[in-house]
Design a protein around this motif. Structure first.
Motif, PDB file in Angstrom:
ATOM      1  N   UNK C 284     -78.251 100.091  65.915  1.00  0.00           N
ATOM      2  CA  UNK C 284     -79.657  99.701  65.817  1.00  0.00           C
ATOM      3  C   UNK C 284     -79.952  99.043  64.465  1.00  0.00           C
ATOM      4  N   UNK C 285     -79.034  98.184  64.059  1.00  0.00           N
ATOM      5  CA  UNK C 285     -79.235  97.451  62.818  1.00  0.00           C
ATOM      6  C   UNK C 285     -80.090  96.219  63.160  1.00  0.00           C
ATOM      7  N   UNK C 286     -81.386  96.469  63.316  1.00  0.00           N
ATOM      8  CA  UNK C 286     -82.279  95.425  63.840  1.00  0.00           C
ATOM      9  C   UNK C 286     -82.228  94.100  63.134  1.00  0.00           C
ATOM     10  N   UNK C 287     -82.282  94.088  61.817  1.00  0.00           N
ATOM     11  CA  UNK C 287     -82.299  92.776  61.170  1.00  0.00           C
ATOM     12  C   UNK C 287     -81.128  91.912  61.641  1.00  0.00           C
ATOM     13  N   UNK C 288     -79.965  92.522  61.816  1.00  0.00           N
ATOM     14  CA  UNK C 288     -78.793  91.749  62.244  1.00  0.00           C
ATOM     15  C   UNK C 288     -78.921  91.364  63.718  1.00  0.00           C
ATOM     16  N   UNK C 289     -79.307  92.325  64.553  1.00  0.00           N
ATOM     17  CA  UNK C 289     -79.436  92.045  65.984  1.00  0.00           C
ATOM     18  C   UNK C 289     -80.427  90.909  66.208  1.00  0.00           C
ATOM     19  N   UNK C 290     -81.574  91.015  65.547  1.00  0.00           N
ATOM     20  CA  UNK C 290     -82.605  90.007  65.767  1.00  0.00           C
ATOM     21  C   UNK C 290     -82.154  88.645  65.266  1.00  0.00           C
ATOM     22  N   UNK C 291     -81.494  88.647  64.117  1.00  0.00           N
ATOM     23  CA  UNK C 291     -81.056  87.372  63.569  1.00  0.00           C
ATOM     24  C   UNK C 291     -80.043  86.706  64.495  1.00  0.00           C
ATOM     25  N   UNK C 292     -79.082  87.476  64.981  1.00  0.00           N
ATOM     26  CA  UNK C 292     -78.064  86.879  65.846  1.00  0.00           C
ATOM     27  C   UNK C 292     -78.700  86.374  67.132  1.00  0.00           C
ATOM     28  N   UNK C 293     -79.545  87.211  67.724  1.00  0.00           N
ATOM     29  CA  UNK C 293     -80.173  86.800  68.977  1.00  0.00           C
ATOM     30  C   UNK C 293     -80.994  85.535  68.789  1.00  0.00           C
ATOM     31  N   UNK C 294     -81.735  85.517  67.708  1.00  0.00           N
ATOM     32  CA  UNK C 294     -82.593  84.370  67.455  1.00  0.00           C
ATOM     33  C   UNK C 294     -81.765  83.103  67.216  1.00  0.00           C
ATOM     34  N   UNK C 295     -80.762  83.231  66.356  1.00  0.00           N
ATOM     35  CA  UNK C 295     -79.942  82.061  66.054  1.00  0.00           C
ATOM     36  C   UNK C 295     -79.246  81.541  67.306  1.00  0.00           C
ATOM     37  N   UNK C 296     -78.748  82.494  68.077  1.00  0.00           N
ATOM     38  CA  UNK C 296     -78.052  82.111  69.293  1.00  0.00           C
ATOM     39  C   UNK C 296     -79.020  81.448  70.257  1.00  0.00           C
ATOM     40  N   UNK C 297     -80.219  82.032  70.342  1.00  0.00           N
ATOM     41  CA  UNK C 297     -81.246  81.455  71.205  1.00  0.00           C
ATOM     42  C   UNK C 297     -81.531  80.021  70.809  1.00  0.00           C
ATOM     43  N   UNK C 298     -81.702  79.812  69.520  1.00  0.00           N
ATOM     44  CA  UNK C 298     -81.982  78.460  69.042  1.00  0.00           C
ATOM     45  C   UNK C 298     -80.817  77.534  69.390  1.00  0.00           C
ATOM     46  N   UNK C 299     -79.604  78.045  69.176  1.00  0.00           N
ATOM     47  CA  UNK C 299     -78.430  77.225  69.475  1.00  0.00           C
ATOM     48  C   UNK C 299     -78.407  76.837  70.947  1.00  0.00           C
ATOM     49  N   UNK C 300     -78.742  77.799  71.796  1.00  0.00           N
ATOM     50  CA  UNK C 300     -78.709  77.504  73.224  1.00  0.00           C
ATOM     51  C   UNK C 300     -79.815  76.515  73.588  1.00  0.00           C
ATOM     52  N   UNK C 301     -80.983  76.703  72.993  1.00  0.00           N
ATOM     53  CA  UNK C 301     -82.074  75.765  73.258  1.00  0.00           C
ATOM     54  C   UNK C 301     -81.664  74.354  72.862  1.00  0.00           C
ATOM     55  N   UNK C 302     -81.068  74.247  71.702  1.00  0.00           N
ATOM     56  CA  UNK C 302     -80.624  72.929  71.251  1.00  0.00           C
ATOM     57  C   UNK C 302     -79.554  72.389  72.204  1.00  0.00           C
ATOM     58  N   UNK C 303     -78.652  73.274  72.599  1.00  0.00           N
ATOM     59  CA  UNK C 303     -77.596  72.874  73.528  1.00  0.00           C
ATOM     60  C   UNK C 303     -78.171  72.314  74.819  1.00  0.00           C
ATOM     61  N   UNK C 304     -79.172  73.018  75.343  1.00  0.00           N
ATOM     62  CA  UNK C 304     -79.782  72.561  76.586  1.00  0.00           C
ATOM     63  C   UNK C 304     -80.499  71.230  76.407  1.00  0.00           C
ATOM     64  N   UNK C 305     -81.152  71.129  75.276  1.00  0.00           N
ATOM     65  CA  UNK C 305     -81.853  69.878  74.992  1.00  0.00           C
ATOM     66  C   UNK C 305     -80.858  68.722  74.956  1.00  0.00           C
ATOM     67  N   UNK C 306     -79.760  68.950  74.255  1.00  0.00           N
ATOM     68  CA  UNK C 306     -78.743  67.908  74.164  1.00  0.00           C
ATOM     69  C   UNK C 306     -78.196  67.585  75.552  1.00  0.00           C
ATOM     70  N   UNK C 307     -77.997  68.631  76.355  1.00  0.00           N
ATOM     71  CA  UNK C 307     -77.489  68.412  77.703  1.00  0.00           C
ATOM     72  C   UNK C 307     -78.461  67.538  78.496  1.00  0.00           C
ATOM     73  N   UNK C 308     -79.748  67.839  78.343  1.00  0.00           N
ATOM     74  CA  UNK C 308     -80.759  67.052  79.062  1.00  0.00           C
ATOM     75  C   UNK C 308     -80.741  65.596  78.622  1.00  0.00           C
ATOM     76  N   UNK C 309     -80.630  65.424  77.315  1.00  0.00           N
ATOM     77  CA  UNK C 309     -80.612  64.053  76.804  1.00  0.00           C
ATOM     78  C   UNK C 309     -79.361  63.329  77.298  1.00  0.00           C
TER      79      UNK C 309
END
Lengths: 611, 305, 321
Positions: C284-309
């Motif tokens: 339950x090391x939240x700062x790390x969990x949240x950071x990884x999830x968020x960064x990964x989320x952003x990466x995936x969003x960018x990935x999808x955007x690139x895929x769409x383009x």
């Protein structure tokens, strides 16, 4: 058409088989090991006389590197006053030392302190330190370092910075005033010259040596860093900057993979034979393969070898196994009382407000449950039996077996006897009135025990469904709930304003003092059963009360009484104590096996194949 | 239906061609399906597996949850033909009963996921515009939270992970993949002549979706669905591996394989992991062959090849 | 099209906000906190952690905690880890992130290298020996759990044959330059194979199915009828169309890759984001969990955007409105 079909299908089957064979081709060798009936050589491991074998006739050689395995990477805090994990201890055990240490009988013996004197009422203990001890950076070890270590742990910022070792400093004289910041004068530990230091306690202390056994950190390194910044400091984390007095220096690491310890040439007990010790982090699932191959030389606590792997490792031939009782046990607890919601919210542990758990409040019911559980079955008596494959024993007393205070004979042993369990329950009026195969309570209402357990210990996890079926065999309905991760489980266990009845937990006990109050005192946070027994309370206090308690025999007697009381009251059923199984490659010589550690005097370790 | 033999192939097609007039498209598809031997083989294997799951009580006397601490990790014997596991439970009965759980998980998550994916993918890909935009942002969000993160959190929140809940968790977290695939296909179909034509003659949305779009997307849907089903059985074992799967003593193929977490079982107890592994493989293979068969049978273009 | 891209990028801001709220909410909704799962040590009283809880502000109302957290991120800090005392979340992630990226790229490389040619071949020669072989292998790959495959390859190639190291990323800190690179690749082969196994299998299936679909479509027939060569048809028309769903898949590969990485990294004791993530979830090391999830989320969003383009580039028929 049909021909084609046949052809294709045959091909498919062929491919399938190739796939299977590919997957299976790896285990055709060593088949004979797998037959549990044949592996009888368990006694090989019971002994720890490997290093005195006749094969060793030449003296120790210098040089060589050995590799140890741990299953999880240390978090990276290599400062004794701030570390929390056993994995960090794996490194600190080689680099740092305390004033005293323990011998094979668990008595305190000299380490950095040459000798000591205790005053009559045991409020003060004075240590005379070894002279000529050097820190890894060449500075002299002095009394100031001892004072500094304890002062840092008493610092007002210590706990906020993440320190948890306050139990070592809490009994010191003036601790509270210093800790709260009321005064700058630290009275608890006082230096007199460079090699004499006195610990002063607020009350007469029954085991002053225990409190003085904490590893010492260098004052000259840390005094310029404020306590709240110590956890961030490179001196607490970086190889080469972590300074101790131990036989090995922590010099290098590949973080989360390898931790490298190198010989301390200036070690005060003489330079170690080994050049270096490398700790590697490896997955538990592949460890025995690496051990067999010689890529790993030793493995010990925490973890060691899984009980089921014992016979296989013993058959490798090049591995010595050290089997001894562990300092701890697993238990199935009974929630005797629940706290009120208001108390849980305010964090109060007030026994006056506790609500008795009627389902389990009769000790006879608990005793019946104890008879219903096949504890010997859980342990087993050899390979292929039980969860422990015989590597442990059922225990009846919640004190570590190695301790002088442990007294099996005073405690009641509840042998496995389902008929007796049923008889007791029948007599108490717990009978099946609805005909569903499960007993109702004496008022004829449904009687279901909720059973919670945590993940994290595989054997304990597996024991839960077995315990459930043991209880259901005698007609006790058990509602076995989803296992929870520890960080979810413990709050549930603590905030016991809910419907918990049975729970599993394991304790790893200290090897220093047998006082059970930390776990079983009424107001102890870890008294998860919420056991409220004035008798128990009185005995535990009596056992540590000066001056009677200065006499160990006296304490033994009181603890024997307490153990008897515990086993009758049964706030928890002690399930088993698992043996620790440590192993090392027989090329390593000079390992000294103690009940609690095999790392003492590592400077005497050597390998035969050293250059 | 394809064969290596060109002549036969042509003959075959000719036959289909001539009979086509008398049969409904569904009958045609069925016919095509029944002619696909691999699909039929897959069907038979699957039926055998399902049958042994359903009739498990007739095939074994052992209770899959009953432990016997005197017989832990036993080698195969007459009584326990696949030996026993680490709690002394009979591996063979766990294999049979485990099929019930694993198949339920695999099939129902697949159905559930495909349904969700199809609904959202269709809405998004067919209507486009605002609806597409909104749905795609939602799927983006779902995709942005990796499956394991969501699953771990949800499982941590729950008191008890039942099979039903497990299915829902997996389905809810894995539909976006499929819906994006369907949307992608639909987007490319939207501008094609036959769709424009269908619109021009006033075909209803419903008709266009079901008559023109879905059949065109059926290939990816079926491939995805069959892959999904395989993946779900594996996901369950992966979760078992990190201790978050269906808890013991309930048998699943996944937690049977995850017993082989150490070299001991891997090396000395192949009987413990080969059968569930093979069971998963056979199930997945046969489902896939059925899937391929269905695809070929229902794909309006497939008989032209 | 540029308008479309700009609009998509603008949509990013509310998405990020929503993502951060969900991530934070999920982390907070999970029971337990960083101290509740500490190994119970009878020598350390439970009370000790109360002070640390207060110090972290875990006793504050949730919205206040969120604002604090989000505020810090805007300033470029994810806070400090709780398990790893005195370490900033950024430093922890940075250290592991590259390991996982290398491993992921390596696995993806193997995947594409194997899957695309075999997928195409299978589609062009359906029901051939290689097609059957690849199908069987593919399903074998899908049917074998990651951790188990990992264990098998370690046993075979590391312990029995001694070809590859079983654990970790590097054998010694003293290696530099090309020797280090070589050593790292050597360490990456087994985990890379393991991680790539499942996706290789599924890409192969997709490629096969897509290429077959396209091969059967009208415009290919037309092209063939016009007398285009087979290869020309394949590369000019088929691949472009067949790649569309594959690209979608690629855009979404990050999530599953992490999922696979969590387990693969555990078996190989590969110190990447996956091990850090699962460890942090358990502690339950939240700062790390949240950071990884968020960064990964952003990466995936960018990935999808690139895929769409990318979509709009490879398939001009897709109209954006």
């Amino acid at each position: 058409m049909l021909k084609h079909f046949k052809h294709r299908f045959a091909l498919l089957i062929l491919l399938l088989m190739i796939g299977t064979i590919l997957a299976a081709c790896n285990k055709d060798d060593d088949k004979e090991l797998s037959d549990p009936n044949e592996s009888t050589s368990t006694d090989v491991s019971e002994t720890d006389d490997g290093e005195e074998d006749a094969s060793v006739d030449s003296g120790p050689k210098d040089g060589g590197t050995i590799v140890g395995a741990m299953y999880s990477a240390p978090a990276g805090m290599f400062n004794p006053i701030f570390y929390e994990e056993a994995y960090e201890a794996n490194i600190l055990d080689f680099t740092h030392e305390g004033l005293v240490t323990q011998n094979e009988k668990l008595e305190f013996i000299s380490s950095l302190a040459e000798k000591w004197e205790v005053n009559d009422d045991q409020t003060e203990i004075t240590f005379f330190l070894k002279e000529g001890v050097k820190w890894h950076d060449g500075e002299d070890f002095t009394a100031d370092d001892v004072v500094y270590t304890y002062q840092a742990m008493s610092d007002p910022e210590y706990e906020n910075a993440g320190g948890v070792r306050v139990n070592y400093v809490a009994p010191l004289l003036g601790y509270e005033a210093y800790q709260s910041g009321e005064t700058d004068v630290f009275e608890g530990v006082v230096a007199d010259g460079d090699y004499k230091v006195t610990f002063k306690f607020a009350e007469p202390n029954v085991s002053p040596l225990y409190y003085a056994s904490f590893p010492i950190i260098p004052e000259h390194i840390f005094s310029s860093i404020s306590v709240k910044d110590i956890p961030e400091a490179a001196e607490s984390k970086d190889p080469g900057k972590v300074i101790g007095t131990g036989p090995f220096k922590f010099t290098d690491m590949i973080e989360r993979e390898q931790y490298i310890l190198e010989r301390n040439e200036d070690y005060w007990q003489g330079a170690p034979h080994l050049d270096s010790i490398v700790w590697k982090v490896v997955a538990q699932s592949v460890m025995i393969g690496l051990l067999e191959k010689g890529e790993i030389d030793f493995v010990a606590s925490p973890g060691g070898i899984a009980p089921a792997d014992h016979d296989i490792v013993a058959d490798f031939g090049n591995i010595e196994i050290i089997e001894q009782a562990d300092f701890g046990y697993q238990l199935m607890g009974f929630k005797l009382n629940h706290r009120t919601t208001a108390d849980v919210e305010s964090g109060a542990l007030n026994p006056d407000n506790w609500v008795p758990n009627k389902k389990l409040s009769d000790p006879k019911v608990r005793q019946a449950i104890a008879h219903a559980v096949n504890r010997q079955g859980l342990v087993g008596s050899g390979h292929g039996e039980g969860l422990l494959h015989g590597r442990g024993q059922p225990i009846n007393s919640p004190i570590a077996q190695q301790m002088w205070a442990y007294d099996e004979s005073s405690a009641t042993a509840y042998e496995y006897d389902p008929d007796k369990a049923g008889q007791i329950l029948d007599d108490l009026g717990y009978v099946d009135v609805t005909g569903d195969g499960f007993r109702e309570d004496p008022e004829g209402k449904e009687w279901i025990l909720n059973f919670d357990y945590p993940t994290g210990n595989e054997l304990r996890e597996r024991s839960a469904p077995i315990l459930q079926s043991d209880l259901e065999n005698v007609g006790i309905k058990v509602n076995l709930r989803q296992p929870a991760e520890m960080s979810v489980y413990v709050p549930g266990l603590t905030d016991d304003n809910t419907d918990w009845d049975l729970y599993l937990i394991g304790w790893s006990l200290s090897s220093t003092d047998p006082d059970p109050a930390g776990l079983w005192a009424t107001k102890a946070g870890y008294n998860f059963s919420r056991w409220n027994s004035p008798t128990s309370e009185e005995l535990m206090q009596k056992a540590v009360k000066a001056p009677d308690a200065f006499d160990q025999d006296y304490r033994s007697k009181v603890y024997a009484e307490w153990q008897k009381h515990f086993s009758e009251e049964l706030p928890a059923l002690l399930l088993y104590a698992q043996n620790s199984l440590w192993a090392y490659n027989d090329r390593i010589q000079g390992i000294k096996i103690l009940p609690h550690s095999m790392y003492q005097d590592a400077h005497e370790w050597w390998v035969e194949d050293a250059e | 239906m394809r064969t290596v033999n060109e002549k036969e192939n042509q003959l075959d097609e000719l036959q289909i061609e001539t009979r086509r007039k008398h049969r409904s498209p569904f009958q045609l598809s069925l016919r095509r399906f029944l002619k696909n031997k691999l699909a039929i083989a897959g069907m038979i294997v699957l039926i055998i597996i399902i049958g042994s799951a359903v009739f498990a009580p007739l095939l074994t006397d052992h209770d899959p949850k009953a432990h016997n601490l005197l017989k832990v990790e036993q080698k195969p014997s007459k009584e326990h033909i696949l030996g026993t596991d680490s709690s002394g439970r009979d591996n063979f009965s766990r294999l049979l009963y485990g099929a019930r759980v694993s198949l339920t998980i695999g099939i129902s998550t697949m159905v559930f996921t495909v349904l969700l994916g199809m609904i959202f993918g269709t809405l998004s890909g067919y209507y486009g515009g605002k609806i597409d935009s909104i749905i795609m942002r939602i799927t983006d969000l779902f995709l942005a939270l990796p499956f394991l993160v969501l699953a771990l959190t949800i499982i941590a929140l729950l008191k008890k992970v039942t099979i039903g809940l497990f299915v829902v968790i997996i389905a809810v977290t894995s539909w976006p993949t499929l819906s994006r695939i369907i949307r992608g296909t639909f987007l490319s179909l939207r501008e094609q002549e036959f769709v424009l034509g269908a619109r021009a003659i006033g075909a209803s949305d419903f008709r266009i979706i079901f008559r023109h779009f879905l059949p065109n997307a059926i290939g990816p849907i079926i491939v995805n669905a069959t892959l999904l089903m395989a993946a779900m059985i594996i996901v369950e074992s992966g979760l078992s591996f990190i201790g978050m799967g269906i808890p013991q003593p309930t048998p699943t193929w996944g937690n049977m394989i995850s017993e082989a977490q150490g070299l001991r079982i891997l090396r000395y107890h192949p009987e413990a992991w080969i059968p569930p592994g093979l069971a998963i493989l056979l199930t997945v293979l046969s489902i896939n062959f059925i899937g391929d068969g269905l695809r070929d049978a229902f794909d309006p273009k497939s008989d032209r090849r | 099209m540029y308008q479309y891209i700009i609009r998509r990028i603008l949509q990013f801001i509310p998405m990020l906000l929503a993502l951060s709220i969900i991530v934070f909410g999920l982390a907070k909704a999970a029971p337990g906190d960083p101290f509740s799962g500490k190994i119970l040590d009878p020598e350390v009283g439970m009370e000790v952690y109360e002070k640390q809880r207060a110090e972290l502000g875990l006793d504050k109302p949730i919205p206040v905690q969120y604002l604090r957290w989000a505020g810090k991120i805007v300033q470029g800090s994810f806070g400090e880890s709780i398990t790893y005392k005195g370490r900033s979340v950024e430093s922890l992630i940075k250290e592991r992130f590259l390991n996982t990226v290398y491993l992921g790229l390596f696995a993806l490389f193997i995947t594409l290298l194997v899957a695309i040619p075999i997928g195409i071949y299978s589609a062009r020669h359906p029901y051939s020996l290689l097609d059957y072989g690849s199908t069987t292998f593919g399903f074998f790959g899908l049917a074998v759990p990651n951790f188990f495959f990992g264990l098998v390859v370690i046993y075979l190639f590391s312990i029995k044959l001694g070809w590859f190291p079983a654990q970790g990323t590097l054998s010694s800190n003293k290696l530099t330059g090309f020797a280090e690179f070589q050593d790292r690749i050597h360490h990456m082969i087994l985990p890379g194979l393991t991680l790539g196994l499942a996706s290789t299998a599924s890409y192969m299936r997709y490629m096969r199915s897509e290429v077959m679909d396209v091969l059967g479509s009208d415009f290919i027939r037309t092209a063939k009828a016009k007398g285009m060569s087979n290869n020309n048809v394949l590369y000019k028309h088929t691949l472009r169309n067949a790649l569309i769903p594959v690209i979608t898949l690629l855009g979404m590969e990050l999530g599953p890759l992490l999922g696979g990485a969590i387990i693969t990294e555990q078996v190989f004791n590969f110190p990447g984001i996956g091990t850090l993530f699962i460890g942090s979830v358990i502690n339950r090391d939240y700062p790390v969990v949240m950071a990884i999830t968020l960064l990964l989320g952003v990466a995936i969003l960018v990935g999808n955007l690139l895929a769409d383009i990318f979509y709009s580039v490879v398939d001009p028929r897709i109209r954006y409105d």
